[in-house]
Design an enzyme around this catalytic site. Structure first.
Site, PDB file in Angstrom:
ATOM      1  CG  ASP A 193      -8.546   0.651   3.037  1.00 35.99           C
ATOM      2  OD1 ASP A 193      -9.437  -0.121   2.644  1.00 35.99           O
ATOM      3  OD2 ASP A 193      -7.340   0.332   3.098  1.00 35.99           O
ATOM      4  CE  LYS A 233      -4.253  -1.742   2.087  1.00 40.07           C
ATOM      5  NZ  LYS A 233      -5.285  -1.538   3.100  1.00 40.07           N
TER       6      LYS A 233
HETATM    7  P1  NAP Z   1      -1.320  -3.154  10.666  1.00 40.60           P
HETATM    8  O1  NAP Z   1      -0.840  -2.060   9.799  1.00 40.60           O
HETATM    9  O2  NAP Z   1      -0.510  -4.406  10.811  1.00 40.60           O
HETATM   10  O3  NAP Z   1      -1.578  -2.540  12.130  1.00 40.60           O
HETATM   11  C1  NAP Z   1      -2.003  -3.353  13.177  1.00 40.60           C
HETATM   12  C2  NAP Z   1      -2.354  -2.479  14.385  1.00 40.60           C
HETATM   13  O4  NAP Z   1      -2.900  -3.348  15.396  1.00 40.60           O
HETATM   14  C3  NAP Z   1      -1.146  -1.781  14.999  1.00 40.60           C
HETATM   15  O5  NAP Z   1      -1.545  -0.533  15.491  1.00 40.60           O
HETATM   16  C4  NAP Z   1      -0.798  -2.732  16.165  1.00 40.60           C
HETATM   17  O6  NAP Z   1      -0.168  -2.082  17.247  1.00 40.60           O
HETATM   18  C5  NAP Z   1      -2.162  -3.160  16.618  1.00 40.60           C
HETATM   19  N1  NAP Z   1      -2.152  -4.406  17.377  1.00 40.60           N
HETATM   20  C6  NAP Z   1      -1.915  -5.655  16.913  1.00 40.60           C
HETATM   21  N2  NAP Z   1      -2.016  -6.547  17.925  1.00 40.60           N
HETATM   22  C7  NAP Z   1      -2.303  -5.828  19.052  1.00 40.60           C
HETATM   23  C8  NAP Z   1      -2.525  -6.167  20.424  1.00 40.60           C
HETATM   24  N3  NAP Z   1      -2.496  -7.444  20.829  1.00 40.60           N
HETATM   25  N4  NAP Z   1      -2.825  -5.167  21.280  1.00 40.60           N
HETATM   26  C9  NAP Z   1      -2.893  -3.880  20.886  1.00 40.60           C
HETATM   27  N5  NAP Z   1      -2.678  -3.496  19.603  1.00 40.60           N
HETATM   28  C10 NAP Z   1      -2.395  -4.453  18.699  1.00 40.60           C
HETATM   29  O7  NAP Z   1      -2.768  -3.666  10.195  1.00 40.60           O
HETATM   30  P2  NAP Z   1      -3.924  -2.808   9.473  1.00 40.60           P
HETATM   31  O8  NAP Z   1      -3.809  -2.998   8.011  1.00 40.60           O
HETATM   32  O9  NAP Z   1      -3.903  -1.450  10.036  1.00 40.60           O
HETATM   33  O10 NAP Z   1      -5.235  -3.617   9.938  1.00 40.60           O
HETATM   34  C11 NAP Z   1      -5.741  -3.516  11.266  1.00 40.60           C
HETATM   35  C12 NAP Z   1      -7.120  -4.208  11.310  1.00 40.60           C
HETATM   36  O11 NAP Z   1      -8.042  -3.486  10.475  1.00 40.60           O
HETATM   37  C13 NAP Z   1      -7.099  -5.647  10.788  1.00 40.60           C
HETATM   38  O12 NAP Z   1      -7.972  -6.435  11.557  1.00 40.60           O
HETATM   39  C14 NAP Z   1      -7.646  -5.518   9.372  1.00 40.60           C
HETATM   40  O13 NAP Z   1      -8.318  -6.685   8.927  1.00 40.60           O
HETATM   41  C15 NAP Z   1      -8.636  -4.367   9.556  1.00 40.60           C
HETATM   42  N6  NAP Z   1      -8.892  -3.649   8.306  1.00 40.60           N
HETATM   43  C16 NAP Z   1     -10.165  -3.603   7.895  1.00 40.60           C
HETATM   44  C17 NAP Z   1     -10.488  -2.939   6.731  1.00 40.60           C
HETATM   45  C18 NAP Z   1     -11.920  -2.906   6.301  1.00 40.60           C
HETATM   46  O14 NAP Z   1     -12.181  -2.575   5.151  1.00 40.60           O
HETATM   47  N7  NAP Z   1     -12.829  -3.201   7.196  1.00 40.60           N
HETATM   48  C19 NAP Z   1      -9.493  -2.298   5.983  1.00 40.60           C
HETATM   49  C20 NAP Z   1      -8.169  -2.352   6.445  1.00 40.60           C
HETATM   50  C21 NAP Z   1      -7.889  -3.049   7.610  1.00 40.60           C
HETATM   51  P3  NAP Z   1       1.448  -2.182  17.449  1.00 40.60           P
HETATM   52  O15 NAP Z   1       2.026  -1.062  16.662  1.00 40.60           O
HETATM   53  O16 NAP Z   1       1.600  -1.988  18.921  1.00 40.60           O
HETATM   54  O17 NAP Z   1       1.862  -3.534  16.956  1.00 40.60           O
END
Ligand code: NAP
Length: 292
Positions: free
Chosen positions: A110, A74
């Site tokens: 998004d 991305k």
């Molecule tokens: P990402 O870039 O990998 O970021 C993950 C985030 O989650 C980081 O802030 C991380 O914090 C945090 N995290 C992970 N495990 C954690 C824990 N045990 N406790 C507290 N914080 C935790 O992933 P992303 O792309 O942003 O996606 C995040 C979520 O949004 C996913 O579930 C994804 O499926 C969803 N999403 C949904 C859509 C939609 O269209 N609905 C679109 C995009 C993403 P740290 O920095 O501390 O690791």
């Protein structure tokens, strides 16, 4: 499965990412193309990090009309494009490319899909106090569109050592001239932020399948006046949303964000209004199949 034919005139769209096998987008878009009588076809492509440049060259060479872009491309794809939508430029990440006769333009649906999902549920974030959990890709998109819309943001992220949340908060403060705070995701800070909040957005992966018993916010911190949005879409009803619903709070699933980002991409590629209800039904069907 559709029995449509791919012909010499079919327009191709798709999604690039790695891994890609769990994407919900092909059934969602193919059903929408069929419903609207469009001779378009959407396919998943697993593209490794080191092959991104060739994949983008391939999009040009093969005249692929549109691509969705997911992890890990991305951010890395931006220098390979010709133009950027201004919101996507501020976010620094895209998830949709439109190919207009060889000119590739990047968008972040998004972000616009998240906002649309809120608005469709009757939630106007302008002037509202929003607590945003996470500082990854989804949080970045959500935070810029909320700040642009005039919401007051507090961002809480677990790992302070990466400075992601602080970096994001200071970029938002600089861009929009309104202070965004970023305390650590600790119970005490969360309790304080939620006391004054109108909207809670979980943009962490906490609660996502298979860890469906986890929640980023304990139920004692939830209240009926809060609107709770969980970006996680698998499961559609996370523990956070279930517990928020039990307090009487309005809840919105990440399923809505997924569907509206898809609808927005569909409209950019085709110029035709997306059949949103059908797209939602297809994602729900695909999620059920993916679980089995
Ligand atoms: P990402 O870039 O990998 O970021 C993950 C985030 O989650 C980081 O802030 C991380 O914090 C945090 N995290 C992970 N495990 C954690 C824990 N045990 N406790 C507290 N914080 C935790 O992933 P992303 O792309 O942003 O996606 C995040 C979520 O949004 C996913 O579930 C994804 O499926 C969803 N999403 C949904 C859509 C939609 O269209 N609905 C679109 C995009 C993403 P740290 O920095 O501390 O690791």
């Amino acid at each position: 499965m559709s029995n449509r034919f791919v012909s010499g005139k079919t327009t191709l769209c798709g999604i690039i990412g790695d891994p890609i096998e769990h994407t919900m987008s092909p059934p969602m878009h193919n059903a929408a193309f069929e419903q609207m009588g469009l001779d378009f076809w959407y396919v998943p492509f697993r593209v490794k990090r080191e092959q991104l440049e060739q994949a983008v060259a391939g999009m040009r060479a093969l005249n692929i009309r549109g691509l969705n872009v997911t992890i890990p491309h991305k951010v890395a794809i931006i220098p390979l494009l010709d133009e950027l939508d201004p919101l996507a430029g501020r976010i620094g990440a895209i998830n949709t490319v439109v190919n207009d006769n060889g000119v590739l333009r990047g968008y972040n649906t998004d972000a616009t899909g998240f906002l649309q999902a809120l608005l469709e549920k009757g939630v106007e974030p302008r002037g509202k106090r929003v607590v945003l959990l996470g500082a990854g890709g989804a949080a970045r998109a959500v935070s810029f569109v909320l700040a642009e819309r005039g919401a007051h943001l507090v961002i809480l992220n677990r790992r302070l050592e990466l400075d992601w949340a602080e970096g994001l908060a200071s970029r938002l403060t600089e861009t929009f001239g309104k202070e965004v705070k970023a305390p650590e995701l600790a119970e005490e800070n969360l309790a304080q932020a939620l006391e004054e909040a109108d909207i809670l957005v979980n943009a962490t992966s906490v609660g996502m399948s298979p860890n469906v018993d986890e929640t980023p916010v304990t139920s004692n911190l939830l209240k009926p006046s809060l609107i709770v949005f969980d970006a996680v879409y698998n499961p559609v009803k996370t523990r956070l949303l279930r517990e928020a619903g039990q307090t009487g709070a309005q809840t919105i699933s990440g399923l809505e964000m997924l569907v509206w980002q898809g609808a927005s991409a569909f409209e950019l590629w085709t110029g035709v209004k997306a059949p949103v209800e059908l797209m939602r039904a297809e994602v729900i069907k695909a999620l059920a199949t993916d679980e089995n």
